[in-house]
Design a protein around this motif. Structure first.
Motif, PDB file in Angstrom:
ATOM      1  N   CYS A 183       0.894  -1.385  -0.099  1.00  0.00           N
ATOM      2  CA  CYS A 183       0.056  -0.065   0.104  1.00  0.00           C
ATOM      3  C   CYS A 183       0.696   1.223   0.051  1.00  0.00           C
ATOM      4  N   CYS A 198       0.082   3.229   3.671  1.00  0.00           N
ATOM      5  CA  CYS A 198       0.563   2.881   5.211  1.00  0.00           C
ATOM      6  C   CYS A 198       1.487   2.190   4.789  1.00  0.00           C
ATOM      7  N   HIS A 247      -8.372  -3.041   0.395  1.00  0.00           N
ATOM      8  CA  HIS A 247      -7.832  -2.178   1.590  1.00  0.00           C
ATOM      9  C   HIS A 247      -7.890  -0.543   0.833  1.00  0.00           C
ATOM     10  N   HIS A 249      -8.773   3.776   2.682  1.00  0.00           N
ATOM     11  CA  HIS A 249      -7.898   5.118   2.721  1.00  0.00           C
ATOM     12  C   HIS A 249      -8.707   6.184   1.519  1.00  0.00           C
TER      13      HIS A 249
HETATM   14 ZN    ZN Z   1      -2.604   1.333   3.551  1.00  0.00          ZN
END
Ligand code: ZN
Ligand code: AMP
Length: 320
Positions: free
Chosen positions: A297, A300, A313, A317
């Motif tokens: 990612c 993060c 995921h 965000h």
């Molecule tokens: Zn992330």
């Protein structure tokens, strides 16, 4: 070799009509039709005062210039480019090179487009006489999928902004909610062809990219990056302007992901600095290996095992 006896093209603009970009909900001005042209090919003579040029080199009045496959013929101060199309393919080949990346479906789409373009171009009004002999058709000549951006940049439906130096088009397979490409009118095939004299142009491309971001209604909530792929798959220099949500069905595989989230993506500013300092752009060896890195990612830095899991995921965000 192809003999061009084209001088004498008169072209004029039709009505400028407003074009509303559906994604951006902004009004951009683009031309409705570029080529309202009455042509009268008089070998060796040029009618009117508008300079005709081949790959930006002006053809003087009364001059005759030999064109090579893939070169662009511009009428009226480089505003109206035509790409030379052979009526006959002396080699009978349709290109055999493989595309280094992108999904197979994207390939097929592009191939279909290329075929359509080829057929359409053969009936175009501007035709250039073909002399048999040393004409060659490279595997990545006109009509090959890798030339697709040259077609799209001429398409008013794809254009969202243009000025005398660049055009901005919507990426046909956007990898995020907002994904545009800034392309120079000047024919520059790849990053390798960039030289110090292109510094101003590259800077202008960056300024136009910044302007696109500023005008985006979601600019305050989304982050954008502007940059170049280290090893682009498409011909003709293009600057990506892409929002960092990567919320798009066209983002399908690891190569797509890594091409925008690793050092494979060269920031426009870094490229400009390299060009200014060295007079050319060099890409680090092994750049293609970056495309094989594990999925991570970009927000993060968490490792994610698969593309579907990554997409899930990303929703945390970038909620809709
Ligand atoms: Zn992330
Ligand atoms: P690259 O050459 O890797 O820097 O990326 C080329 C970009 O062009 C990709 O983001 C594609 O989705 C996009 N693309 C491919 N074919 C076309 C086309 N015919 N018109 C507009 N965009 C395209």
């Amino acid at each position: 070799m192809l003999k061009c006896q084209t001088a004498g093209l008169l072209a004029k603009m039709e009505v400028i009509s407003p074009f509303s970009c559906p994604t951006c909900r902004l009004l951009f001005w683009v031309e409705a039709r570029k080529r309202l042209s009455k042509t009268k090919n008089a070998p060796g003579s040029k009618l009117g005062v508008n300079p005709t040029s081949i790959d930006t080199v002006v053809v003087g009045t009364g001059s005759e210039v030999k064109m090579k496959p893939g070169q662009q013929l511009h009428v009226v101060n480089q505003l109206y480019p035509y790409t030379v199309q052979f009526k006959e393919d002396p080699t009978g080949s349709h290109g055999g090179s493989k595309r280094p990346r992108e999904s197979a479906s994207e390939d097929r789409e592009n191939q279909r487009e290329a075929q359509k373009t080829k057929a359409a171009k053969q009936t175009e009004k501007v035709s250039v006489p073909v002399s048999h002999g040393d004409a060659t058709n490279t595997s990545e000549g006109v009509g090959h999928w890798s030339q697709g951006l040259k077609t799209s940049m001429q398409d008013p439906k794809m254009q969202v902004y243009k000025d005398d130096k660049v055009v901005v088009i919507k990426d046909k397979y956007p990898k995020a909610r907002y994904h545009w490409l800034v392309l120079p009118w000047q024919s520059i095939p790849s990053l390798k062809a960039l030289r110090e004299e292109h510094c101003d142009l590259v800077k202008h491309m960056q300024q136009v990219a910044d302007q696109m971001v500023e005008q985006c209604p979601d600019a305050s909530s989304l982050r954008f990056r502007t940059g170049y792929h280290a090893i682009p798959s498409m011909s003709h220099v293009h600057l990506h302007v892409i929002s960092q949500d990567f919320d798009s069905p066209c983002l399908k595989n690891k190569k797509h992901w890594n091409s925008f989230t690793t050092d494979y993506f060269i920031e426009s500013h870094d490229l400009f600095q390299m060009l200014e300092a060295n007079g050319r752009v060099t890409v680090k060896e092994g750049a293609s290996e970056l495309l094989k890195l594990p999925l991570r990612c970009h927000v993060c830095r968490k490792d994610i095992p698969t593309i579907p899991a990554l997409k899930e995921h990303l929703k945390s965000h970038f909620p809709r």
